[in-house]
Design an enzyme around this catalytic site. Structure first.
Site, PDB file in Angstrom:
ATOM      1  N   GLU A 187       1.079  -0.994  -0.310  1.00 47.18           N
ATOM      2  CA  GLU A 187      -0.030   0.273   0.044  1.00 47.18           C
ATOM      3  C   GLU A 187       0.979   1.321   0.315  1.00 47.18           C
ATOM      4  O   GLU A 187       0.478   2.350   0.258  1.00 47.18           O
ATOM      5  CB  GLU A 187      -0.862   0.125   1.290  1.00 47.18           C
ATOM      6  CG  GLU A 187      -0.772   0.007   2.540  1.00 47.18           C
ATOM      7  CD  GLU A 187       0.197  -1.150   3.202  1.00 47.18           C
ATOM      8  OE1 GLU A 187       0.307  -1.555   4.430  1.00 47.18           O
ATOM      9  OE2 GLU A 187       0.171  -2.093   2.461  1.00 47.18           O
ATOM     10  N   ASN A 188       1.930   1.760  -0.918  1.00 47.73           N
ATOM     11  CA  ASN A 188       2.921   1.894  -1.195  1.00 47.73           C
ATOM     12  C   ASN A 188       1.903   4.098  -0.656  1.00 47.73           C
ATOM     13  O   ASN A 188       0.889   3.286  -1.625  1.00 47.73           O
ATOM     14  CB  ASN A 188       3.661   2.551  -1.693  1.00 47.73           C
ATOM     15  CG  ASN A 188       4.521   1.250  -1.632  1.00 47.73           C
ATOM     16  OD1 ASN A 188       4.983   0.953  -0.036  1.00 47.73           O
ATOM     17  ND2 ASN A 188       4.994   0.625  -2.302  1.00 47.73           N
ATOM     18  N   HIS A 211      -7.964  -3.518  -1.256  1.00 50.84           N
ATOM     19  CA  HIS A 211      -7.973  -4.025   0.509  1.00 50.84           C
ATOM     20  C   HIS A 211      -6.355  -2.802   0.450  1.00 50.84           C
ATOM     21  O   HIS A 211      -6.394  -2.312   1.484  1.00 50.84           O
ATOM     22  CB  HIS A 211      -7.467  -5.248   1.046  1.00 50.84           C
ATOM     23  CG  HIS A 211      -6.035  -5.386   2.121  1.00 50.84           C
ATOM     24  ND1 HIS A 211      -6.848  -5.782   2.979  1.00 50.84           N
ATOM     25  CD2 HIS A 211      -5.065  -4.943   2.418  1.00 50.84           C
ATOM     26  CE1 HIS A 211      -6.254  -5.945   3.956  1.00 50.84           C
ATOM     27  NE2 HIS A 211      -4.418  -5.564   3.816  1.00 50.84           N
ATOM     28  N   GLU A 212      -5.665  -2.755  -0.793  1.00 48.33           N
ATOM     29  CA  GLU A 212      -4.476  -0.809  -0.323  1.00 48.33           C
ATOM     30  C   GLU A 212      -5.589   0.261  -0.135  1.00 48.33           C
ATOM     31  O   GLU A 212      -4.980   1.090   0.521  1.00 48.33           O
ATOM     32  CB  GLU A 212      -3.760  -1.228  -2.038  1.00 48.33           C
ATOM     33  CG  GLU A 212      -2.829  -2.595  -2.008  1.00 48.33           C
ATOM     34  CD  GLU A 212      -2.991  -3.341  -0.318  1.00 48.33           C
ATOM     35  OE1 GLU A 212      -1.563  -2.700   0.268  1.00 48.33           O
ATOM     36  OE2 GLU A 212      -2.601  -4.376  -0.364  1.00 48.33           O
ATOM     37  N   HIS A 215      -6.099   0.763   3.174  1.00 50.12           N
ATOM     38  CA  HIS A 215      -4.747   1.616   4.146  1.00 50.12           C
ATOM     39  C   HIS A 215      -4.643   2.477   3.715  1.00 50.12           C
ATOM     40  O   HIS A 215      -4.070   3.520   4.744  1.00 50.12           O
ATOM     41  CB  HIS A 215      -3.983   0.434   2.784  1.00 50.12           C
ATOM     42  CG  HIS A 215      -3.643  -1.288   3.756  1.00 50.12           C
ATOM     43  ND1 HIS A 215      -3.512  -1.081   5.018  1.00 50.12           N
ATOM     44  CD2 HIS A 215      -3.101  -2.492   3.931  1.00 50.12           C
ATOM     45  CE1 HIS A 215      -3.004  -1.954   5.444  1.00 50.12           C
ATOM     46  NE2 HIS A 215      -3.176  -3.045   4.760  1.00 50.12           N
ATOM     47  N   GLU A 234      -3.782  -3.783   9.249  1.00 52.80           N
ATOM     48  CA  GLU A 234      -4.258  -4.704   8.752  1.00 52.80           C
ATOM     49  C   GLU A 234      -5.608  -4.753   9.236  1.00 52.80           C
ATOM     50  O   GLU A 234      -6.300  -6.015   7.802  1.00 52.80           O
ATOM     51  CB  GLU A 234      -3.764  -6.144   8.736  1.00 52.80           C
ATOM     52  CG  GLU A 234      -1.852  -5.571   8.261  1.00 52.80           C
ATOM     53  CD  GLU A 234      -1.948  -5.510   6.660  1.00 52.80           C
ATOM     54  OE1 GLU A 234      -3.266  -5.404   6.042  1.00 52.80           O
ATOM     55  OE2 GLU A 234      -1.071  -5.069   6.597  1.00 52.80           O
TER      56      GLU A 234
END
Length: 575
Positions: A187-188, A211-212, A215, A234
């Site tokens: 997830e940068n 999901h990313e 984040h 998470e």
């Protein structure tokens, strides 16, 4: 030693408290766990070299001097010089390129922990897929990436904003990396990294990207202050991911994906044991242990179950969404511990505080955090029964003796199923393996040709069933699959299974033929798997390995490979 050593800087005695000062550290990086260099042969285009970094969780200390803890956040800037024809990207909010000098400049204007500083460079081109999103990939992959993601990323971002408040990072871009990328996704901020191998598996791609996206709020904006509480990122991101999928794809699909993951959680718990300390949400991190070794399904799914339980205490998930918006607004750009979240929750819902919900017998917050074993409560997934019931019915047809229901079972067309239905069915067959020979024979007759045309997430599960049942007629498909896979997530589980049973010589043969197409790190892991119980093997001559790294270093130990088949198949890690 791979992680370097600490650097201590003594400040001048005359320095006044809170007085600004500057430290300049001149350094050179060597090979380290954060930096992955790829020869052109390890890319899809086979044209240009490639490099990427992977900082999670404590690898970036080998990339640049830093306070390598999620408790410390800072802004950063970077200047990167690259050869002509090499595109450089970083997890930054601002960037520029001086073409005549071949210099890229990056600036991240918001404070982030060190592990979220990321760089990638290679033969990358882009296309816009939304008003604030573009996708980057090697030229041969870009059309596929566009077709899979055009328009829908903005839909996911908008759904997330409606739930949790404004997206604060500006752009949300995605870069697809070669199959050597060691995890599924990362997830940068501003630039999500995703392994290209997942492009063929549409439903897994959807879940991984969402999901990313989640984040961006949980993990990037508000971060766990210690790696011992990774569930704060998470578990919350998994909860937010499922709220987003419910809003965009409906509750039935979300419940199906959740059932698949919770199945995997119980499988991992059976493997590790219910009293294993890694099953705690607040894991004790011993000195010298890499926090990434604690990444498991408990971090995600037990954390999710706790967050879901908190949402149920509110009576309406929309009330819990309101709390999470306030939580993000209060703590954004900072790092928190579990008590911050729980105190904020009880203060936001004073009526729950008055009821002492934190001390409810058997469901105490403290017990959620520190008890080993399964979640204290799991979500009601009945809204997914239209999708999960056919899986349960078909599984019973194949596993109830005597096997009189083959005709009914064979009439089921798996090509009409969703991917998560098929992998849930195959995982349950895998759990029951070895199966009676007549069952595996009939399964192959009914489904093998259907499964051949499906995505890799489905095919690897069928091939694991083939291996665990020593079903020789389909072994050629295992060979063909491994000859065309360079990804850790699609090779390690099969090699683990091959070496657990009677097929180690078959595994060795395939590895000797394919090792030059694997990244050295993956090659080393497979060598360790193959080494178990073997006498020293002759070295294999290969030009793909440097002279100081023997092609075959087969030692009587397993490091990364420990529990590899279960952890990699079931966790499918999206950091």
């Amino acid at each position: 030693t791979d992680y370097g050593s600490s650097l201590t800087v003594s400040l001048p005695a005359a320095l006044q408290p809170h007085q600004p000062f500057q430290i300049i550290v001149r350094y050179t990086t060597a090979d380290g766990p954060a930096i992955w260099w790829l020869d052109p042969e390890l890319t899809y285009g086979n044209a240009k070299p490639f490099v990427f970094t992977q900082g999670h969780s404590v690898c970036n200390r080998s990339f640049f001097p830093c306070f390598d803890t999620p408790a410390v956040k800072c802004t950063y800037s970077a200047t990167v010089k690259a050869p002509a024809g090499i595109q450089v990207l970083m997890s930054a909010t601002q960037s520029s390129y001086l073409e005549e000098e071949g210099v890229y400049q990056f600036y991240m204007e918001y404070p982030v922990p060190a592990y979220l500083v990321a760089l990638v460079a290679g033969d990358l081109i882009h296309a816009d897929i939304g008003p604030r999103s573009r996708v980057w990939a090697e030229p041969c992959l870009l059309p596929t990436a566009i077709s899979k993601l055009s328009g829908i990323v903005e839909r996911w971002l908008s759904a997330a904003e409606s739930l949790y408040g404004p997206y604060i990072w500006g752009r949300y871009d995605i870069v697809f990396l070669p199959p050597s990328f060691p995890i599924v996704a990362m997830e940068n901020p501003c630039l999500t990294f995703i392994i290209s191998s997942i492009l063929e598996s549409d439903e897994f791609l959807i879940i991984d990207v969402i999901h990313e996206v989640a984040h961006s709020w949980f993990g990037n904006a508000v971060t766990n202050a210690t790696w011992e509480e990774m569930w704060l990122s998470e578990g919350l991101a998994t909860y937010a991911q499922r709220r987003i999928t419910t809003e965009t794809y409906g509750a039935a699909f979300t419940c199906l994906e959740t059932a698949f993951r919770l199945d995997a959680l119980h499988r991992q718990m059976k493997l590790l044991g219910e009293d294993n300390p890694v099953s705690k949400l607040q894991v004790k991190l011993e000195p010298g242990v890499n926090p990434s070794n604690l990444m498991n399904l408990f971090t995600y799914e037990k954390g999710y179950c706790f967050v879901y339980y908190l949402s149920q205490l509110c009576g309406d998930p929309r009330h819990f969404d309101s709390f999470l918006r306030a939580y993000i607004e209060k703590y954004k750009f900072t790092s928190v511990v579990a008590q911050d979240l729980l105190d904020s929750f009880l203060n936001f819902f004073p009526e729950l505080k008055e009821q002492c919900v934190e001390s409810k017998a058997g469901l105490e917050f403290e017990r959620w955090l520190n008890a080993t074993g399964p979640p204290l409560a799991e979500p009601d997934l009945s809204q997914g029964s239209s999708l999960t019931r056919p899986v349960e019915t078909l599984f019973k047809l194949w596993t109830t003796e005597p096997l009189d229901s083959v005709a009914a079972a064979s009439s089921v067309d798996l090509t009409k199923w969703r991917t998560f239905q098929t992998v849930l069915f195959l995982d349950r067959l895998l759990d029951g393996s070895p199966l009676p020979h007549e069952v595996i024979k009939k399964l192959s007759e009914c489904y093998s040709s259907q499964l051949d045309s499906m995505n890799a997430e489905i095919r690897i599960r069928w091939l694991q069933i083939v291996v665990r049942n020593d079903y020789y007629p389909d072994l050629y498909k295992v060979r063909r699959f491994l000859e065309n896979q360079m990804s850790r997530m699609y090779t390690i589980p099969l090699y683990e299974d091959l070496c657990t049973g009677t097929l180690k010589s078959f595994a060795l043969e395939i590895f000797y033929q394919t090792q030059n197409q694997l990244h050295p790190n993956l090659r080393k892991t497979i060598q360790q798997i193959l080494s178990q119980g073997l006498n020293p093997l002759p070295a294999i001559d290969t030009t793909a390995v440097t002279t100081d790294t023997p092609a075959m270093v087969l030692e009587d130990k397993v490091s990364e490979a420990t529990n590899g088949a279960i952890s990699l198949r079931d966790v499918n890690v999206s950091a």
